[in-house]
Design a protein around this motif. Structure first.
Motif, PDB file in Angstrom:
ATOM      1  N   VAL A  76       0.853  -1.191   0.000  1.00 49.94           N
ATOM      2  CA  VAL A  76       0.000   0.000   0.000  1.00 49.94           C
ATOM      3  C   VAL A  76       0.885   1.237   0.000  1.00 49.94           C
ATOM      4  N   LEU A  77       0.543   2.193  -0.865  1.00 51.14           N
ATOM      5  CA  LEU A  77       1.263   3.463  -0.903  1.00 51.14           C
ATOM      6  C   LEU A  77       0.256   4.585  -0.693  1.00 51.14           C
ATOM      7  N   VAL A  78       0.606   5.531   0.140  1.00 52.18           N
ATOM      8  CA  VAL A  78      -0.220   6.738   0.275  1.00 52.18           C
ATOM      9  C   VAL A  78       0.687   7.921  -0.008  1.00 52.18           C
ATOM     10  N   SER A  79       0.318   8.702  -1.021  1.00 53.19           N
ATOM     11  CA  SER A  79       1.119   9.868  -1.382  1.00 53.19           C
ATOM     12  C   SER A  79       0.283  11.121  -1.239  1.00 53.19           C
ATOM     13  N   GLU A  80       0.928  12.196  -0.840  1.00 55.84           N
ATOM     14  CA  GLU A  80       0.245  13.489  -0.729  1.00 55.84           C
ATOM     15  C   GLU A  80      -0.363  13.885  -2.070  1.00 55.84           C
ATOM     16  N   GLU A  81       0.264  13.454  -3.146  1.00 59.29           N
ATOM     17  CA  GLU A  81      -0.173  13.846  -4.492  1.00 59.29           C
ATOM     18  C   GLU A  81      -1.393  13.087  -4.992  1.00 59.29           C
ATOM     19  N   CYS A 131       4.260  -0.944   3.776  1.00 63.68           N
ATOM     20  CA  CYS A 131       3.349   0.111   3.311  1.00 63.68           C
ATOM     21  C   CYS A 131       4.106   1.421   3.495  1.00 63.68           C
ATOM     22  N   VAL A 132       4.107   2.256   2.475  1.00 62.11           N
ATOM     23  CA  VAL A 132       4.868   3.506   2.561  1.00 62.11           C
ATOM     24  C   VAL A 132       3.920   4.697   2.407  1.00 62.11           C
ATOM     25  N   VAL A 133       4.025   5.629   3.334  1.00 64.57           N
ATOM     26  CA  VAL A 133       3.251   6.870   3.271  1.00 64.57           C
ATOM     27  C   VAL A 133       4.270   7.974   3.012  1.00 64.57           C
ATOM     28  N   PHE A 134       4.003   8.857   2.062  1.00 61.06           N
ATOM     29  CA  PHE A 134       5.044   9.839   1.722  1.00 61.06           C
ATOM     30  C   PHE A 134       4.491  11.106   1.089  1.00 61.06           C
ATOM     31  N   ASP A 135       5.269  12.153   1.256  1.00 58.33           N
ATOM     32  CA  ASP A 135       5.023  13.403   0.542  1.00 58.33           C
ATOM     33  C   ASP A 135       6.239  13.561  -0.360  1.00 58.33           C
ATOM     34  N   ILE A 138       7.203   4.349   7.150  1.00 60.75           N
ATOM     35  CA  ILE A 138       7.047   2.962   6.693  1.00 60.75           C
ATOM     36  C   ILE A 138       6.362   2.118   7.772  1.00 60.75           C
ATOM     37  N   TYR A 139       5.324   1.400   7.344  1.00 64.38           N
ATOM     38  CA  TYR A 139       4.638   0.437   8.219  1.00 64.38           C
ATOM     39  C   TYR A 139       4.862  -0.958   7.644  1.00 64.38           C
ATOM     40  N   THR A 140       4.667  -1.972   8.491  1.00 69.67           N
ATOM     41  CA  THR A 140       4.671  -3.331   7.945  1.00 69.67           C
ATOM     42  C   THR A 140       3.235  -3.856   7.918  1.00 69.67           C
ATOM     43  N   MET A 141       2.960  -4.726   6.940  1.00 68.55           N
ATOM     44  CA  MET A 141       1.656  -5.399   6.879  1.00 68.55           C
ATOM     45  C   MET A 141       1.757  -6.561   7.853  1.00 68.55           C
ATOM     46  N   ASN A 142       0.730  -6.762   8.665  1.00 68.38           N
ATOM     47  CA  ASN A 142       0.851  -7.907   9.577  1.00 68.38           C
ATOM     48  C   ASN A 142      -0.113  -9.024   9.199  1.00 68.38           C
ATOM     49  N   HIS A 143      -0.448  -9.091   7.891  1.00 66.13           N
ATOM     50  CA  HIS A 143      -1.323 -10.168   7.410  1.00 66.13           C
ATOM     51  C   HIS A 143      -1.045 -10.369   5.915  1.00 66.13           C
ATOM     52  N   LEU A 178      -0.355  11.399   8.247  1.00 64.71           N
ATOM     53  CA  LEU A 178       0.406  10.208   7.834  1.00 64.71           C
ATOM     54  C   LEU A 178       1.803  10.521   7.312  1.00 64.71           C
ATOM     55  N   TYR A 179       1.919  11.562   6.492  1.00 59.75           N
ATOM     56  CA  TYR A 179       3.224  11.747   5.839  1.00 59.75           C
ATOM     57  C   TYR A 179       3.908  13.059   6.199  1.00 59.75           C
ATOM     58  N   GLU A 180       3.406  13.793   7.196  1.00 58.10           N
ATOM     59  CA  GLU A 180       4.141  14.958   7.708  1.00 58.10           C
ATOM     60  C   GLU A 180       4.295  14.815   9.225  1.00 58.10           C
ATOM     61  N   VAL A 181       3.154  14.743   9.918  1.00 61.32           N
ATOM     62  CA  VAL A 181       3.177  14.727  11.386  1.00 61.32           C
ATOM     63  C   VAL A 181       3.859  13.462  11.935  1.00 61.32           C
ATOM     64  N   PHE A 182       3.450  12.287  11.469  1.00 56.91           N
ATOM     65  CA  PHE A 182       3.993  11.035  12.027  1.00 56.91           C
ATOM     66  C   PHE A 182       5.499  10.859  11.773  1.00 56.91           C
ATOM     67  N   PRO A 183       5.947  10.954  10.514  1.00 60.69           N
ATOM     68  CA  PRO A 183       7.376  10.723  10.310  1.00 60.69           C
ATOM     69  C   PRO A 183       8.245  11.704  11.106  1.00 60.69           C
ATOM     70  N   MET A 184       7.840  12.997  11.128  1.00 66.26           N
ATOM     71  CA  MET A 184       8.659  13.985  11.841  1.00 66.26           C
ATOM     72  C   MET A 184       8.592  13.757  13.352  1.00 66.26           C
ATOM     73  N   SER A 185       7.435  13.316  13.841  1.00 67.93           N
ATOM     74  CA  SER A 185       7.300  13.041  15.278  1.00 67.93           C
ATOM     75  C   SER A 185       8.149  11.833  15.665  1.00 67.93           C
ATOM     76  N   PHE A 186       8.154  10.821  14.794  1.00 70.16           N
ATOM     77  CA  PHE A 186       8.964   9.614  15.009  1.00 70.16           C
ATOM     78  C   PHE A 186      10.448  10.013  15.133  1.00 70.16           C
ATOM     79  N   LEU A 187      10.898  10.853  14.214  1.00 66.63           N
ATOM     80  CA  LEU A 187      12.310  11.274  14.226  1.00 66.63           C
ATOM     81  C   LEU A 187      12.614  12.085  15.485  1.00 66.63           C
TER      82      LEU A 187
END
Ligand code: AFP
Length: 341
Positions: A96-101, A117-121, A141-146, A281-290
């Protein structure tokens, strides 16, 4: 720094070597993450090169414009998105890919599916492209667990379930900052080698900073705690010096500076935008993780940012992130406000 020694450094820790080293700590690992990351790195190198040539190649401007030969030009952010989507799908490691675009998530066809699964801007801060200001790519990046059919549920998960996050900044140098959950590491692109080299191992954000970063043009619509916090930055009541204001308006650049120098970056809620502007998904989470991995904090005004559970793929959230003590201050202001109500 010993510049002479640096100029002749021969033991280069490339990003691939770094991730392979990390991976060797997990004997069951089959190299999927390394393959995925090398495709993200390829996308970043492509965008870096396109950003550098943007003025020359006339990649700036509006999507749909035609060039001098009458060919339709792709706007840089549309082009970057195409490159990332193709690189990620062809890695064979994503589902699964989620892009800002893209309004809808991309579900990879079954023959090319993998466990991530990759979420990105692909190009964040794109309103800064035309004037040459730093912009960037952000990813989580998330992993699929199924092994069932992939769905948006696979990415509508709290940020604390991400297995990795990072950004690439296209600025005076091209820098990729990555965390796989064991600290934050920065790699600078050596253009002559075409390789990202580890230049900033184990980045730790200062516990307290003297910079605040916010779009003050929205101040008339802020809530009480944000107004009070920014007021305290400018007119501290405890005798400490006032903080400096720095705001590029490009999240990657503003967060990168915050990570290295300390301080706070905020994009709060306001009366016009009760959920703020930035995407979970692709701004708040990745930057918060870092930020957390670097020893800082990230807060939404209500809770730890990484604990938020998104309901929609393009959901927005207010965000306050940066040095531990600075975020602690804004948390205290929101707690006091809640007590009053
Ligand atoms: P653009 O991609 O439209 O330039 O938006 C950039 C961004 O999403 C983020 O990178 C900035 O931190 C933020 O928006 C800036 O927003 P304001 O222009 O409202 O300050």
């Amino acid at each position: 720094m010993d510049h002479e020694a640096d100029a002749y450094r021969t033991d280069l820790m490339t990003i691939t070597r770094f991730v392979l080293n990390e991976q060797s700590k997990y004997p069951e690992s089959r190299g999927d993450f390394t393959i995925l990351l090398s495709n993200i790195v390829l996308g970043c190198k492509f965008v870096c090169s396109a950003v550098n040539k943007a003025g020359l190649a006339k990649l700036i401007g509006l999507a749909g414009e035609t060039n001098i030969q009458g060919e339709e030009q792709k706007k840089l952010d549309v082009l970057s998105n195409d490159v990332f989507v193709k690189a990620l799908v062809s890695s064979g490691r994503t589902s699964v890919l989620v892009s800002e675009e893209d309004e809808e998530a991309t579900f990879v066809e079954s023959s090319k599916r993998g466990k991530y699964c990759v979420v990105f801007d692909p190009l964040d801060g794109s309103s800064n492209i035309d004037c040459g200001v730093s912009i960037g790519t952000i990813f989580g990046i998330y992993t699929m667990n199924h092994t069932d059919e992939p769905s948006t549920e696979d990415v509508l998960k709290p940020g604390n379930e991400m297995v990795a996050a990072g950004y690439c900044m296209y600025g005076s140098s091209c820098m990729l900052v990555l965390s796989t959950g064991t600290g934050v590491h920065g790699f600078t692109l050596d253009p002559s080698l075409g390789e990202f080299i580890l230049t900033h191992p184990d980045i730790k954000i200062p516990t307290k900073g003297n910079i605040y970063s916010v779009n003050e043009g929205n101040a008339q619509n802020w809530d009480g705690p944000t107004t009070k916090y920014v007021e305290n930055c400018k007119f501290p009541k405890d005798g400490s010096p006032a903080k400096s204001l720095r705001y590029v308006g490009s999240m990657v650049a503003d967060v990168h500076r915050t990570l290295l120098y300390g301080g706070i970056f905020l994009y709060p809620a306001d009366k016009k935008s009760p959920n703020g502007k930035l995407r979970v998904l692709y701004e708040v989470f990745p930057m918060s993780f870092l930020m957390e991995q670097a020893g800082g904090q990230a807060f939404t005004g209500k809770q730890r940012a990484l604990d938020l559970v998104p309901e929609k793929i393009h959901e927005r959230s207010p965000i306050f992130l940066g040095s531990y003590d600075d975020v602690e201050e804004i948390k205290a202001l929101y707690a006091a406000e809640e007590k009053k109500n």
